[in-house]
Design a protein around this motif. Sequence first.
Motif, PDB file in Angstrom:
ATOM      1  N   GLN A  39      11.430  -0.155   2.454  1.00 55.14           N
ATOM      2  CA  GLN A  39      10.400  -0.885   1.721  1.00 55.14           C
ATOM      3  C   GLN A  39       9.048  -0.362   2.193  1.00 55.14           C
ATOM      4  N   LEU A  40       8.348   0.328   1.310  1.00 50.67           N
ATOM      5  CA  LEU A  40       7.087   0.950   1.690  1.00 50.67           C
ATOM      6  C   LEU A  40       5.986  -0.085   1.827  1.00 50.67           C
ATOM      7  N   LEU A  45      15.413  -3.440 -10.285  1.00 52.13           N
ATOM      8  CA  LEU A  45      14.009  -3.842 -10.212  1.00 52.13           C
ATOM      9  C   LEU A  45      13.538  -3.959  -8.765  1.00 52.13           C
ATOM     10  N   THR A  46      14.389  -4.541  -7.923  1.00 51.89           N
ATOM     11  CA  THR A  46      14.010  -4.719  -6.521  1.00 51.89           C
ATOM     12  C   THR A  46      13.831  -3.381  -5.827  1.00 51.89           C
ATOM     13  N   LYS A  47      14.771  -2.456  -6.053  1.00 50.12           N
ATOM     14  CA  LYS A  47      14.648  -1.146  -5.427  1.00 50.12           C
ATOM     15  C   LYS A  47      13.402  -0.416  -5.901  1.00 50.12           C
ATOM     16  N   ALA A  48      13.110  -0.518  -7.196  1.00 47.75           N
ATOM     17  CA  ALA A  48      11.931   0.161  -7.736  1.00 47.75           C
ATOM     18  C   ALA A  48      10.651  -0.430  -7.157  1.00 47.75           C
ATOM     19  N   ASN A  73      10.316  -2.061  -4.338  1.00 44.62           N
ATOM     20  CA  ASN A  73      10.232  -1.798  -2.895  1.00 44.62           C
ATOM     21  C   ASN A  73       9.586  -0.448  -2.604  1.00 44.62           C
ATOM     22  N   LEU A  74       9.697   0.461  -3.572  1.00 47.76           N
ATOM     23  CA  LEU A  74       9.093   1.778  -3.391  1.00 47.76           C
ATOM     24  C   LEU A  74       7.617   1.797  -3.769  1.00 47.76           C
ATOM     25  N   VAL A  75       7.118   0.679  -4.302  1.00 46.05           N
ATOM     26  CA  VAL A  75       5.681   0.557  -4.573  1.00 46.05           C
ATOM     27  C   VAL A  75       5.038  -0.109  -3.361  1.00 46.05           C
ATOM     28  N   PRO A  76       4.160   0.576  -2.659  1.00 47.54           N
ATOM     29  CA  PRO A  76       3.571  -0.002  -1.441  1.00 47.54           C
ATOM     30  C   PRO A  76       2.575  -1.106  -1.758  1.00 47.54           C
ATOM     31  N   THR A  77       2.318  -1.947  -0.785  1.00 46.39           N
ATOM     32  CA  THR A  77       1.319  -2.998  -0.961  1.00 46.39           C
ATOM     33  C   THR A  77      -0.094  -2.438  -0.880  1.00 46.39           C
ATOM     34  N   ASN A  78      -0.256  -1.311  -0.185  1.00 42.68           N
ATOM     35  CA  ASN A  78      -1.548  -0.618  -0.130  1.00 42.68           C
ATOM     36  C   ASN A  78      -1.301   0.856  -0.443  1.00 42.68           C
ATOM     37  N   MET A  79      -2.071   1.387  -1.378  1.00 41.34           N
ATOM     38  CA  MET A  79      -1.795   2.743  -1.830  1.00 41.34           C
ATOM     39  C   MET A  79      -3.093   3.464  -2.155  1.00 41.34           C
ATOM     40  N   THR A  80      -3.148   4.743  -1.762  1.00 44.60           N
ATOM     41  CA  THR A  80      -4.265   5.617  -2.106  1.00 44.60           C
ATOM     42  C   THR A  80      -3.703   6.942  -2.590  1.00 44.60           C
ATOM     43  N   LEU A  81      -4.013   7.293  -3.829  1.00 47.10           N
ATOM     44  CA  LEU A  81      -3.577   8.554  -4.403  1.00 47.10           C
ATOM     45  C   LEU A  81      -4.812   9.376  -4.749  1.00 47.10           C
ATOM     46  N   HIS A  82      -4.757  10.670  -4.465  1.00 48.03           N
ATOM     47  CA  HIS A  82      -5.915  11.530  -4.712  1.00 48.03           C
ATOM     48  C   HIS A  82      -5.460  12.872  -5.284  1.00 48.03           C
ATOM     49  N   ILE A 128      -7.520   1.844 -15.774  1.00 46.82           N
ATOM     50  CA  ILE A 128      -6.547   0.787 -15.497  1.00 46.82           C
ATOM     51  C   ILE A 128      -7.150  -0.117 -14.438  1.00 46.82           C
ATOM     52  N   ARG A 129      -7.194  -1.397 -14.731  1.00 43.98           N
ATOM     53  CA  ARG A 129      -7.746  -2.384 -13.804  1.00 43.98           C
ATOM     54  C   ARG A 129      -6.824  -3.596 -13.754  1.00 43.98           C
ATOM     55  N   GLY A 130      -6.763  -4.239 -12.584  1.00 47.02           N
ATOM     56  CA  GLY A 130      -6.009  -5.475 -12.527  1.00 47.02           C
ATOM     57  C   GLY A 130      -5.341  -5.718 -11.196  1.00 47.02           C
ATOM     58  N   MET A 131      -4.339  -6.596 -11.211  1.00 48.67           N
ATOM     59  CA  MET A 131      -3.639  -7.038 -10.011  1.00 48.67           C
ATOM     60  C   MET A 131      -2.206  -6.517 -10.032  1.00 48.67           C
ATOM     61  N   ALA A 132      -1.741  -6.039  -8.866  1.00 45.39           N
ATOM     62  CA  ALA A 132      -0.347  -5.608  -8.714  1.00 45.39           C
ATOM     63  C   ALA A 132       0.149  -6.075  -7.355  1.00 45.39           C
ATOM     64  N   ASP A 133       1.201  -6.876  -7.363  1.00 38.03           N
ATOM     65  CA  ASP A 133       1.767  -7.413  -6.123  1.00 38.03           C
ATOM     66  C   ASP A 133       3.268  -7.139  -6.123  1.00 38.03           C
ATOM     67  N   PRO A 134       3.679  -5.959  -5.641  1.00 34.68           N
ATOM     68  CA  PRO A 134       5.099  -5.584  -5.733  1.00 34.68           C
ATOM     69  C   PRO A 134       6.028  -6.472  -4.922  1.00 34.68           C
ATOM     70  N   ARG A 135       5.544  -7.054  -3.812  1.00 37.10           N
ATOM     71  CA  ARG A 135       6.436  -7.879  -2.993  1.00 37.10           C
ATOM     72  C   ARG A 135       6.748  -9.213  -3.669  1.00 37.10           C
TER      73      ARG A 135
END
Length: 653
Positions: free
Chosen positions: A102-103, A151-154, A156-165, A209-216
Amino acid sequence: MRTRKQKIIRFLLAICILFALAFTGLFIFRDSLLQKAITKAENRLATDYNCTLTIKDAQFDGLNGVTLHHIVLVPNQADTLVAVEKVKTSVDLFQLFTGDIQLKELEMKNGFVQLVKNKNGRNFDAFLKKEKENNNESEKRNYAKLAYRLLTKALNLVPTNMTLHNLSLRMDDMGRKVTMHLNDLNLEGRQLQTTINVQTNTFNQNWKIRGMADPRNKTADLRFFNSDTSKIKVPYIDERFNLLSSFDSIHVNVSRIKMEGNELHVDGYTSITNFTINHPRIAKKDVIIEKARFDYRFLFGEHFVAIDSSSKAQLNAIKVRPFAEYKTEKDTLYTLRLEIPKMKAQDFITSLPKGLFTHFEGMQAEGDFDYKLNFQFNKNNPNALVFDSKLQKDGLKIIKYGEADLDKLNTTFTYRAIENGIPQRPIVVGPSNPNFTPLDQISPYLQKSVLTSEDPSFMSHRGFINEAFKQSIVKNIRTRKFARGASTISMQLVKNVFLTREKTLSRKLEEILLVYILENNRITSKQRMLEVYFNVIEWGPNIYGIGEAAQFYFQKKPADLTLKECLFLATIVPKPKKFMWQFDNTGSLKGYANQQQDFLTNLMLRRGVLTSEDTIGYKLPFTITGRSRTFLKLKTVTDSIPVDSLFIKEMVY
């Protein structure tokens, strides 16, 4: 002697020491575990997917951090699928040990994912192959557990904090290219924001893209829109399918993903504004939906997948309550129920998508209505199909017609057929046309034959026949193509007089609504509808109306046609331009054509439409005598004379 308290303390201390030793060992050997996991991934990709995975460097940073450098995934003999310069993430050591990762954090920069299809194949084909079937049949059929696990596995691979560049998704489908590039994407404190540059062969845009994402907690609330005032264009499908589509914004909300008992509930809503679509099979012009929203509740059970009846769909002012279910507990059942609660008819008309119902623009109505549809198809018993459509009216009345002037049916008017978008010669439907034939001057045999073959209940129905729709649906599902329609004479009349022959969704939907209005507002009589029908439909190449047809085939007036001649005319109505294929090279009807007429005759006899006296002379030789005979491929005189006879004849002379 130790007390009980001392024993408990010693036991807890031993447990703590054991955990400390295990954690210390895990910490010491964590790099080995990481390398083992990487080696396992490399071997699986090589064995199962025929791909080479290389990671130049992999190491732990701090207690839980993992950094990978120069990750490259290349299918054998194909273009690179993935290449990333750096990936940094944090992984719980115990999760790494158990494999249930779980990232928590993710940093990724300088890379791309590339999907390529060219003459050599696709670089992602190996990942599309089917997984081995699960031998546990009950587990395979438990849609709730399967969906929840995926869905849970997918998530879990989305982190709660993420930075992509500086990352890109590239697609190249035989030269149809799409690149979606993001400079920066940030997800922090459940807030996500990014800008994606989209480039294709036809346009270049920046999406936000703007908004809220809470994978946990399995929730999200995101909005997609363009960086300027223009609409977002949907890439790829414009070049691939000639389908142009765009929208102002999309709002996607997922409020709950939760197992309750043996059912998985997925709740939320999605909305779109100013959705525009253009395709030759949909309509001739842009179709615009100003506002649409779907409040959904998806249900997954052990043997079913469903859209719950508490879901709501809204198209402008039109509100619909849908229920859809796919169920496999005993038989394979497909169920669809729709309900439009009571609403004003005028609100319905003004809410129709612009461009899809051009003949209704300017139409006005009063009164209310509600509508219900119940459909169920049993794959193992197709004949048990349920199709029940009910419209309840309350003072419903059309007070002003739109572009389609239905009142013209009661007057003399000019009809022009449209062939491949080209208007044909004008046909006056009225006494000023010498070929126009009033209904009482058309042979009763022709009226009976055409009604029996095309629409037996025309005089009693209101434009549609539920049973015909059911049989059409069953036939089309069985053949997996549009093999049978359910057109009534009312529908054919509307299609000929008010619409074109274009095969578009718009034309078909307009046909259905116009037929309902024509049949349920007493605009004209059934007799007048039938009279117009006989005088406008095509009976052969450039032959319109029964007056022209009777002369073209038999050099007669419509009143003088025999039963056999009327049966022939009735059988060519579906394909009038191909009438000549019913005849052989002697000008006689082929066997299948005679069988077709015999079937129609026996049907009318069984129904009491004909009597045995009507069929006197039925078996006499039949032929066509008018100008139509020139369309037949007849055998010439010389074709029928033997070669020897011709030689002797020449010697005599």
